[in-house]
Design an enzyme around this catalytic site. Sequence first.
Site, PDB file in Angstrom:
ATOM      1  N   SER A   7       0.837  -1.210   0.000  1.00  0.00           N
ATOM      2  CA  SER A   7       0.000   0.000   0.000  1.00  0.00           C
ATOM      3  C   SER A   7       0.867   1.253   0.000  1.00  0.00           C
ATOM      4  CB  SER A   7      -0.879   0.018   1.251  1.00  0.00           C
ATOM      5  OG  SER A   7      -1.539   1.262   1.364  1.00  0.00           O
ATOM      6  N   TYR A   9      -1.814  -0.785  10.132  1.00  0.00           N
ATOM      7  CA  TYR A   9      -1.918  -1.068   8.691  1.00  0.00           C
ATOM      8  C   TYR A   9      -0.656  -0.571   7.970  1.00  0.00           C
ATOM      9  CZ  TYR A   9      -3.752  -1.025   3.906  1.00  0.00           C
ATOM     10  OH  TYR A   9      -3.931  -1.220   2.553  1.00  0.00           O
TER      11      TYR A   9
END
Length: 243
Positions: free
Chosen positions: A136, A149
């Site tokens: 990501s 995350y």
Amino acid sequence: MSGRGVLITGASRGIGRALATAFAQQGDRVAVHHRGSPAPLGELPGDGHVAVRADLADPGAVRRLADEAAQALGGIDVLVNNAGVFLHHPVTDLTYEEWQAAWRQTLDVNLLGAANLIWCALPHMRPGGRIVNVSSRGAFRGEPDSPAYGASKAGLNALTQSLAVALAPRGIAVTAVAPGFVETDMTTEHLTGPAGDDIRAQSPFGRVARPGEIAEAVVYLASPAAEWASGAILDLNGASYLR
Ligand SMILES: NC(=O)c1ccc[n+]([C@@H]2O[C@H](COP(=O)([O-])OP(=O)(O)OC[C@H]3O[C@@H](n4cnc5c(N)ncnc54)[C@H](OP(=O)(O)O)[C@@H]3O)[C@@H](O)[C@H]2O)c1
């Protein structure tokens, strides 16, 4: 058996589902991994596809998943670690217990799930194999409200680069993609909420990505032509974050 055997985690929805379609369209046989949602096997073109179910936070289930997929596909040519969770857990808003739970759940799926599946899949992989990890933009840009995350994806990037070196002598290339916002269930709430326009404006193209755009890049990185991309982390964020 024709085509390659491709194991894709989190293929029930979103990017993973688009990945399953893209690989099936080029004649590959796909092991569609899912957990709670149904596996969309019926919508895939071609044949030889199977559904494999596992909670990636459970190391025993991960091992069974790899063996089951390899048995059904006749080995694993391509592994795509796509499944992931994105928890909202701002450091200032949580109890200590909630904070720990968010870290544990995120790392168990996003980082340890991928690391364990790679370990379990390797004995079923041959020279020419490909591993692609779905990371990501948040690994580089930071995730103020979802720090576990961001850290899990930064860890996945480091894992990608370490294993690119470790597995090159076995003829296996390891890469990652780092998307910005993509239209999936993971982001619906953000994209349809009051922050939606600001999120789209992060990219000078004024939009977010479609799952198919991420899938096409992964198909390239998983191709025989992409050996020399090994170790790469490919930004797919519409110039919304430059590093
Ligand atoms: N959407 C974005 O904007 C974006 C941006 C950058 C990176 N990414 C990354 O891209 C990947 C896919 O994201 P997405 O947006 O397509 O997500 P999504 O629509 O929320 O789908 C998540 C997938 O992960 C699976 N999954 C979640 N927890 C699991 C667990 N414990 N065990 C097994 N499977 C589990 C889900 O399976 P079930 O539904 O079957 O339970 C589902 O197939 C993720 O790694 C995400 O971090 C997404």
